[in-house]
Design a protein around this motif. Structure first.
Motif, PDB file in Angstrom:
ATOM      1  N   SER A  90      74.006  11.933 105.536  1.00  0.00           N
ATOM      2  CA  SER A  90      73.471  10.567 105.501  1.00  0.00           C
ATOM      3  C   SER A  90      72.410  10.430 104.426  1.00  0.00           C
ATOM      4  O   SER A  90      72.326   9.412 103.729  1.00  0.00           O
ATOM      5  N   GLU A  91      71.594  11.466 104.281  1.00  0.00           N
ATOM      6  CA  GLU A  91      70.574  11.450 103.238  1.00  0.00           C
ATOM      7  C   GLU A  91      71.213  11.503 101.862  1.00  0.00           C
ATOM      8  O   GLU A  91      70.750  10.845 100.920  1.00  0.00           O
ATOM      9  N   ARG A  92      72.282  12.258 101.720  1.00  0.00           N
ATOM     10  CA  ARG A  92      72.970  12.345 100.435  1.00  0.00           C
ATOM     11  C   ARG A  92      73.670  11.036 100.083  1.00  0.00           C
ATOM     12  O   ARG A  92      73.650  10.593  98.939  1.00  0.00           O
ATOM     13  N   PHE A  93      74.294  10.430 101.083  1.00  0.00           N
ATOM     14  CA  PHE A  93      74.973   9.154 100.833  1.00  0.00           C
ATOM     15  C   PHE A  93      73.972   8.018 100.640  1.00  0.00           C
ATOM     16  O   PHE A  93      74.277   7.016  99.989  1.00  0.00           O
ATOM     17  N   GLY A  94      72.805   8.124 101.270  1.00  0.00           N
ATOM     18  CA  GLY A  94      71.790   7.081 101.154  1.00  0.00           C
ATOM     19  C   GLY A  94      71.860   6.013 102.214  1.00  0.00           C
ATOM     20  O   GLY A  94      71.085   5.055 102.185  1.00  0.00           O
ATOM     21  N   SER A  95      72.790   6.156 103.176  1.00  0.00           N
ATOM     22  CA  SER A  95      72.907   5.154 104.242  1.00  0.00           C
ATOM     23  C   SER A  95      73.656   5.771 105.412  1.00  0.00           C
ATOM     24  O   SER A  95      74.255   6.850 105.293  1.00  0.00           O
ATOM     25  N   SER A  96      73.624   5.064 106.540  1.00  0.00           N
ATOM     26  CA  SER A  96      74.366   5.496 107.716  1.00  0.00           C
ATOM     27  C   SER A  96      74.654   4.276 108.587  1.00  0.00           C
ATOM     28  O   SER A  96      74.120   3.188 108.354  1.00  0.00           O
ATOM     29  N   ASP A 123      70.779   1.098 104.614  1.00  0.00           N
ATOM     30  CA  ASP A 123      70.272   1.997 103.585  1.00  0.00           C
ATOM     31  C   ASP A 123      69.050   2.741 104.114  1.00  0.00           C
ATOM     32  O   ASP A 123      68.140   2.133 104.698  1.00  0.00           O
ATOM     33  N   GLY A 124      69.030   4.043 103.912  1.00  0.00           N
ATOM     34  CA  GLY A 124      67.891   4.841 104.333  1.00  0.00           C
ATOM     35  C   GLY A 124      67.912   5.280 105.781  1.00  0.00           C
ATOM     36  O   GLY A 124      66.986   5.972 106.227  1.00  0.00           O
ATOM     37  N   ALA A 125      68.947   4.893 106.541  1.00  0.00           N
ATOM     38  CA  ALA A 125      69.041   5.336 107.935  1.00  0.00           C
ATOM     39  C   ALA A 125      69.473   6.801 107.954  1.00  0.00           C
ATOM     40  O   ALA A 125      70.527   7.158 107.432  1.00  0.00           O
ATOM     41  N   THR A 126      68.657   7.650 108.547  1.00  0.00           N
ATOM     42  CA  THR A 126      68.927   9.077 108.640  1.00  0.00           C
ATOM     43  C   THR A 126      68.389   9.585 109.971  1.00  0.00           C
ATOM     44  O   THR A 126      67.814   8.828 110.759  1.00  0.00           O
ATOM     45  N   SER A 149      76.419  14.430 110.628  1.00  0.00           N
ATOM     46  CA  SER A 149      77.862  14.565 110.474  1.00  0.00           C
ATOM     47  C   SER A 149      78.348  15.859 111.126  1.00  0.00           C
ATOM     48  O   SER A 149      77.560  16.718 111.530  1.00  0.00           O
ATOM     49  N   TRP A 150      79.664  16.021 111.167  1.00  0.00           N
ATOM     50  CA  TRP A 150      80.257  17.277 111.644  1.00  0.00           C
ATOM     51  C   TRP A 150      79.802  18.427 110.759  1.00  0.00           C
ATOM     52  O   TRP A 150      79.496  19.506 111.255  1.00  0.00           O
TER      53      TRP A 150
END
Length: 317
Positions: A90-96, A123-126, A149-150
């Motif tokens: 999530s941090e790498r993608f920048g959102s969740s 954006d920024g949800a981790t 994530s898995w």
């Protein structure tokens, strides 16, 4: 499976092929219970949501194993990150994916999911900021970690010298052995007034009466454990397992679902979450299941750790 029960990326991995795993066992194992294996089963002959592949019941033989009594908490995951420097997907993608009603500020929503407006990309949800900017974990360190994530869960498992449980192990522990029961506590149906776990009460997604005391996640050791001693195997957060998702059916729908699962390398999740309700997502039953791509993460997805049994020991890892 659509994103009705949990947020899903459902898109190419955008250059992220996986999270590098720390393979050196360095973390402290959580409290775990020894589970006797043997001849048992997985699934059910009485599926409620057949399209999910809940049936048919299949006989299987399990080795003895250990399973942690609770899902991995935010506090433990923070220790893992501090020690290893792990960066979640999530941090790498920048959102969740976040359940929209959890947002105190609706302007944080940056993209919805077609057909499931209660899910939004933030954006920024981790795991550090479960509802995006200005949200905090300070008052919920004993809650299950979410937005993992898995691949993230697998990295944590390796760090503590464990693994993710198989679907069969998860069900065996939830049932308390080789016996048939719909829920970890037995057969009694939870209702909006009869509370056994953290699920939705009221009319989803508009009204939650909070009869169980929680709108989002609850502490990992909330509510009574099942007879075997495991907490929150129904509701609270979906739990990643080790298994690839597959529907055992010859129907065209099943074949299409399996092709989709293979394309995205979907993994099985078990247990349902705080968003489940019988009228909407009746998946807090033991046989219920869901599949998501291993890079997916959301505000209602977590995990717990299993361990191989050590020869000569039966008192936990």
């Amino acid at each position: 499976m659509s994103g009705c029960c949990s947020g899903s990326r459902r898109e190419p991995e955008q250059g992220i092929s996986g999270v590098p795993a720390n393979t050196v066992s360095a973390g402290i194992r959580g409290e775990a219970i020894a589970v006797k294996g043997g001849e048992t089963f997985v699934g059910t002959h009485d599926p409620v949501i057949s399209a999910d592949g809940e049936g048919p019941e299949r006989r299987i033989s399990l080795q003895d194993f250990h399973l942690e009594v609770e899902t991995v908490t935010i506090r433990r995951f923070a220790q893992f990150v501090e020690t290893t420097g792990h960066v979640t997907e999530s941090e790498r993608f920048g959102s969740s994916a976040v359940f929209a009603s959890l947002l105190g500020d609706s302007s944080l929503a940056t993209g919805g999911v077609i057909g499931t407006p209660w899910w939004t990309r933030v954006d920024g949800a981790t795991w550090r900021q479960p509802e995006g900017r200005d949200s905090s974990i300070d008052d919920r360190l004993d809650h299950p970690v979410t937005h993992v994530s898995w691949n993230d869960a697998l990295a944590f498992a390796r760090w503590v010298g464990g693994r993710l449980p198989t679907e069969a192990e998860w069900e065996h522990a939830a049932r308390g052995g080789n016996r048939r029961r719909r829920y970890p506590w037995g057969e009694e149906e939870p209702t909006d007034e009869t509370i056994f776990c953290n699920i939705w009460q009221g009319r989803f997604p508009d009204t939650n009466t909070l009869q169980d005391g929680y709108f989002g996640t609850a502490p990992a050791r909330s509510f009574a454990p099942n007879e075997a001693g495991f907490y929150n195997l129904a509701g609270n957060v979906w739990e990643w397992t080790a298994d690839p998702f597959k529907v055992r059916s010859l129907s065209k729908q099943a074949k299409a679902r399996n092709e989709h699962a293979k394309r995205f390398s979907d993994k099985v999740l078990k247990g349902g979450s705080f968003l489940c309700h019988k009228s909407y997502c009746y998946r807090y039953r033991i046989a219920a299941r869901m599949g998501l791509s291993p890079d997916s993460a959301s505000s209602n997805t977590g995990f717990r750790i299993a361990y191989d049994a050590v020869a000569g020991k039966d008192d936990g890892p």
